[in-house]
Design an enzyme around this catalytic site. Structure first.
Site, mmCIF file in Angstrom:
data_model
loop_
_atom_site.group_PDB
_atom_site.id
_atom_site.type_symbol
_atom_site.label_atom_id
_atom_site.label_comp_id
_atom_site.label_asym_id
_atom_site.label_seq_id
_atom_site.Cartn_x
_atom_site.Cartn_y
_atom_site.Cartn_z
ATOM 1 N N HIS A 169 0.943 -1.124 -0.027
ATOM 2 C CA HIS A 169 -0.072 0.126 0.141
ATOM 3 C C HIS A 169 0.868 1.334 -0.054
ATOM 4 O O HIS A 169 0.665 2.212 -0.897
ATOM 5 C CB HIS A 169 -0.917 0.042 1.255
ATOM 6 C CG HIS A 169 -1.582 1.226 1.498
ATOM 7 N ND1 HIS A 169 -3.227 1.146 1.231
ATOM 8 C CD2 HIS A 169 -1.434 2.481 2.019
ATOM 9 C CE1 HIS A 169 -3.394 2.278 1.576
ATOM 10 N NE2 HIS A 169 -2.557 3.177 2.031
ATOM 11 N N GLU A 170 1.689 1.287 1.001
ATOM 12 C CA GLU A 170 2.888 2.438 0.970
ATOM 13 C C GLU A 170 3.376 2.710 -0.383
ATOM 14 O O GLU A 170 3.820 3.814 -0.755
ATOM 15 C CB GLU A 170 3.690 2.298 2.215
ATOM 16 C CG GLU A 170 2.937 2.380 3.684
ATOM 17 C CD GLU A 170 2.228 3.662 3.673
ATOM 18 O OE1 GLU A 170 2.952 4.744 3.139
ATOM 19 O OE2 GLU A 170 1.270 3.631 4.469
ATOM 20 N N HIS A 229 1.453 4.428 -2.782
ATOM 21 C CA HIS A 229 1.410 5.714 -3.089
ATOM 22 C C HIS A 229 2.468 6.446 -3.770
ATOM 23 O O HIS A 229 2.263 7.478 -4.188
ATOM 24 C CB HIS A 229 1.352 6.153 -1.490
ATOM 25 C CG HIS A 229 0.038 6.070 -0.781
ATOM 26 N ND1 HIS A 229 -1.107 6.836 -1.053
ATOM 27 C CD2 HIS A 229 -0.001 5.633 0.557
ATOM 28 C CE1 HIS A 229 -1.864 6.513 -0.253
ATOM 29 N NE2 HIS A 229 -1.502 5.752 0.855
ATOM 30 N N GLU A 248 -6.070 6.781 -1.199
ATOM 31 C CA GLU A 248 -6.191 5.620 -0.540
ATOM 32 C C GLU A 248 -6.578 4.172 -1.421
ATOM 33 O O GLU A 248 -6.008 3.142 -1.454
ATOM 34 C CB GLU A 248 -7.211 5.681 0.718
ATOM 35 C CG GLU A 248 -6.300 6.128 1.828
ATOM 36 C CD GLU A 248 -5.208 5.895 2.460
ATOM 37 O OE1 GLU A 248 -5.160 4.711 2.943
ATOM 38 O OE2 GLU A 248 -4.410 6.429 1.871
HETATM 39 ZN ZN LIG Z 1 -2.236 5.219 2.412
#
Ligand SMILES: [Zn+2]
Length: 279
Positions: free
Chosen positions: A140-141, A144, A202
């Protein structure tokens, strides 16, 4: 004499001002049009090299201010997950030297900065209870970063009223202003006010992360368990990670909707012999 000097200074200031405005306008013309990995149109104003530089500078700062966990077992564990995930990245992102640091911090948090700089708080292990769940957070990071969300966030600010301030920061501004900019990158609470990532960012990071973890041979279903752990951990007060990464049922709903495709990729990864053993 005094008046003339003052006037000169003022003119110089104005010149500086105009140059910055010119810079912003030029950036707008040159680089405004971009597309995220999931095909979304983005406002990207800054060269990636500049974002990478900011990310790296901010990381150096954090490592000075925050106690670092030296335990070789924990460091090897996190590095192993990062290596497995980043091996699956395409094009230029694969060539990035991804660096990871474990910080002694009890909050369940993690971050990744432009320039390939990843931070994991020791408190994250309370929520990420196995390698698959850790891969869900780190995927997830990394999502980004490869979707350039930091750049987009700074660019959106550049395009609004704080634009000139931020341009001044980029031209070498005060440490206070620099901190403000770092917070736009989503760095930890240590460096000031945090802006939560938007719902759209997100959701994009979730889907990119899910894809990465599955292709690396981590069980994508564990991403759901991870978010449930996060929620349980917080009780009435959400953990650090959730305050910067707002979570809701929508996240789990969206992950479930993408699960069939992710499981197919996971199956292919296993068949190709990808069995990360990072414990
Ligand atoms: Zn996030």
């Amino acid at each position: 004499m005094m008046t003339k000097q003052k006037l000169l200074t003022r003119t110089q200031r104005q010149m500086h001002h105009f140059r910055l405005m010119g810079l912003v306008a030029l950036a707008l013309l040159l680089t405004a049009c971009a597309t995220s990995p999931l095909g979304r149109k983005q406002l990207i104003l800054l060269p990636d090299s500049q974002m990478d530089q900011l990310g790296r500078a901010s990381y150096v700062d954090l490592k000075k201010k925050q106690p670092v966990e030296r335990d070789p077992h924990e460091n090897r564990y996190v590095q192993c997950v990062v290596d497995a995930l980043t091996r699956e990245l395409a094009g230029p992102w694969r060539k990035v030297q991804w660096e990871v640091t474990v910080f002694k911090d009890d909050s369940a948090n993690a971050f990744a900065l432009p320039g390939g700089k990843i931070g994991v708080h020791t408190g994250l292990f309370k929520a990420a209870k196995n390698q698959h769940q850790l891969a869900a957070v780190l995927g997830h990071e990394i999502g980004h970063v490869i979707a350039r969300h930091g750049n987009e966030r700074v660019s959106t600010n550049l395009a609004t009223q704080t634009g000139l301030q931020l341009a001044a920061v980029l031209a070498g501004g005060s440490p206070q202003k620099k901190q403000q900019l770092m917070s736009l990158l989503g760095v930890g609470a240590q460096v000031g006010v945090l802006l939560p990532f938007s719902r759209r960012h997100e959701s994009e990071a979730d889907l990119i992360g899910l894809d990465l973890m599955a292709r690396a041979g981590f069980d994508p279903r564990q991403s759901i368990a991870l978010w449930q752990n996060m929620q349980k951990l917080g009780g009435s007060k959400p953990p650090e990670f959730l305050s910067t990464h707002p979570a809701n049922e929508r996240r789990i709903f969206d992950l479930n909707r993408a699960m069939e495709g992710a499981l197919a990729k996971y199956g292919r990864a296993l068949a190709a012999g990808k069995h990360p053993r990072c414990h």
